[in-house]
Structure formats: structure tokens, C-alpha cells
Design an enzyme around this catalytic site. Structure first.
Site, short mmCIF file in Angstrom:
data_model
loop_
_atom_site.label_atom_id
_atom_site.label_comp_id
_atom_site.label_asym_id
_atom_site.label_seq_id
_atom_site.Cartn_x
_atom_site.Cartn_y
_atom_site.Cartn_z
N ARG A 160 0.79 -1.22 0.00
CA ARG A 160 0.00 0.00 0.00
C ARG A 160 0.83 1.28 0.00
NH1 ARG A 160 -2.40 -3.72 -1.16
NH2 ARG A 160 -4.42 -4.47 -0.39
N SER A 209 -10.76 2.22 2.74
CA SER A 209 -10.12 1.71 3.96
C SER A 209 -9.38 2.82 4.69
CB SER A 209 -9.14 0.59 3.62
OG SER A 209 -9.82 -0.50 3.04
N GLU A 280 -4.13 4.41 5.93
CA GLU A 280 -3.99 4.17 4.50
C GLU A 280 -4.50 5.36 3.71
OE1 GLU A 280 -5.69 1.02 1.14
OE2 GLU A 280 -5.31 0.34 3.19
#
Length: 294
Positions: A160, A209, A280
């Protein structure tokens, strides 16, 4: 290319919150993108590309930067042999449609990521066990020093994240796909979309998210659910009753409300599990989380 002033960014984010951009433009070619970067450089102004705004939290005070939303040729996608060639502003949905029509598989996982190619490169976006690093061949990245094609290794893709700086803009990307039956591609996409719909608040305004999954037996969502945070609300924002790693705009949410929820989530995760969750979602403007122990 037209550069606008004081543009509200809430309309360009999936959460629907945030203040104004000092300057805003929609470059549609590499030349226009270079023009925008030069305009910002002459004014010593930071540059940020926002894609679909699906992984973004914009400060209520606004953003002192040139905010770019890639358009036109920079938001298009096409197939060349077994390569998917797409502009940084191309939506994952458009790319998946092009790939399926050409009988090319490998991009199906992106149906669960409501974003763009450029954002995917920047975050090494992924879902259901796959990510950009597995299929990306190279990406054209522009900044103050010009443009150059970078490989996944040169982009520093890991879980990520990448090593791209904020002022670097992904103008194009190429993905290596594999021949596949269009009906099988369709079936796989339907399966993944059903899983996403069953688990996530797809009919609510969220920024996706909130936290990366930690190095722990529990995912971030399950950890926060165990902390009793489902449905927890501050101001106009609430932690989703469906999935605890999502924050919904319940009623006129402000960025400050989302930050307060994130701070509380990190505090409880640290207190109960000794884990410091890492966000994130990307922050734009003067936003920051307090240390998890505060």
C-alpha cells in the site's frame, strides 16, 4: 489549460468533505500537465493529483496547492497487444472494461478499488490477494525535473505504498495482462463485487479503507470491531456499522470529525492490542493524527 481559483474539493472526493484548493486544473495531455507543473513551480506552490478522490481526506481549512485532476487523454485507456495502456486519471472501471473486451485477464481485482490508475501506482493499490506491483510494467512520472518512465522497482512499490513524492504525478502506466475468456473474467468480477458489497458500505460516502492491515492475526477492521467501534460517531462522521475500517459521512461530516474518529480508533487499538495502526487514507492539507498513545 484553465487554472481555477478557490475550488471546493468536497465535490471531488468520495467522502464529500473538505475545504477549497487554492488552485485547480484538469490537464488532458502531457503537455498541459507540464504547463501546470511549470505554473506551480513559478509560484512555489505544491502540486497534488487527486484521481477520483476515493482514498483522500481533505482538510476543512483547504489546501494551499495546485490540485490536478487528470482528464482527456490522461484519463483514457486502450489495449496494445497484451498491454493495458492507461492515463493516470483513467478509472479502474474503464480499464477493466477495456481489458475484458480484449479478452485479457489479471486486472479483475481492481473492480474492488474505486480509484484511478495513477492513485493505484502511488499506493500500490490492491485487493483480494493481488496488487499493482504484480501487473505493472512501468509508469510515466512527471515532476519539476521533467518526465521519465519508472519500473515497479524504481517506484519502490510495497504494501500500500510507493516512494513517489507528493509533487510527482503519474501521467501514464502500462500493465502486462494475460489472455483469458471474457466470460470467466465477468464471472470473477461478479464474485469479487459480491464479496465487496457483502462486507463493505458500498452505498455510503466513505474514503475507502482507513487503516492499513497491521502485522497481526486480526485485520484492522476486525481489530476495531473487537474494540467496539462499529457505529461510533463523532459529529457528522461515523465508523461504519458494516465494516469498522471505514468511516461514513453520516450527516455533513467534516474532516475534523473523521480525524477524531481515527484518533480514537488508534488509541483503542493500541490500548487493547498494543498495535499502532497506520492510516492508508491520504491526507491533503494541514491534517495530522496525534500519536497513538495520546
Amino acid at each position: 489549460m484553465r487554472i481555477e481559483q478557490a475550488v471546493p474539493l468536497g465535490r471531488y472526493t468520495t467522502l464529500g468533505a473538505g475545504g477549497e484548493a487554492r488552485a485547480f486544473a484538469k490537464p488532458s495531455t502531457v503537455e498541459e500537465l507540464e504547463e501546470g507543473l511549470a505554473w506551480a513551480r513559478a509560484r512555489d506552490l505544491p502540486v497534488v493529483a487527486i484521481g477520483l478522490g476515493s482514498n483522500l481526506l481533505v482538510a476543512d481549512e483547504g489546501v494551499d496547492a495546485l490540485v490536478l485532476k487528470l482528464d482527456g487523454a490522461l484519463a483514457a485507456a486502450e489495449i496494445r497487444d497484451e498491454l493495458l495502456v492507461a492515463g493516470g486519471g483513467a478509472s479502474n472501471a474503464v480499464c477493466l472494461h477495456r481489458a475484458r473486451a480484449a479478452g485479457l485477464g489479471g486486472f479483475e481485482f481492481a473492480c474492488a478499488i474505486p480509484g484511478t490508475v495513477g492513485g493505484g501506482v502511488r499506493m500500490n493499490a490492491g485487493a483480494y490477494g493481488s496488487d499493482w506491483a504484480e501487473i505493472l510494467v512501468r509508469a510515466l512520472v512527471l515532476d519539476d525535473h521533467g518526465g521519465r518512465w519508472l519500473t515497479p522497482g524504481e517506484l519502490g512499490l510495497s504494501y500500500r505504498q510507493s516512494t513517489l513524492d507528493q509533487g510527482q504525478v503519474v501521467a501514464r502506466a502500462e500493465f502486462r495482462l494475460q489472455p483469458a475468456d471474457p466470460d470467466q473474467i465477468k464471472a470473477k468480477v461478479s464474485e469479487l463485487q459480491a464479496l465487496r458489497k457483502a462486507a463493505q458500505p458500498t452505498n455510503k460516502r466513505t474514503f475507502g479503507s482507513v487503516f492499513k492491515n497491521p502485522d497481526h492475526e486480526l485485520t484492522a477492521g476486525l481489530m476495531l470491531e473487537a474494540c467496539g467501534l462499529k457505529g461510533h460517531r463523532i459529529g457528522g462522521a461515523q465508523i461504519s456499522p458494516r465494516h469498522a475500517n471505514f468511516i461514513e459521512n453520516a450527516d455533513g461530516a467534516r474532516a475534523a470529525d473523521a480525524i477524531a474518529l481515527m484518533a480514537e480508533a488508534r488509541r483503542r487499538a493500541r490500548e487493547q492490542y498494543g498495535v499502532e495502526l497506520e492510516h492508508e487514507v491520504q491526507f491533503l492539507g494541514p491534517l495530522a493524527l496525534p500519536p497513538a498513545g495520546d
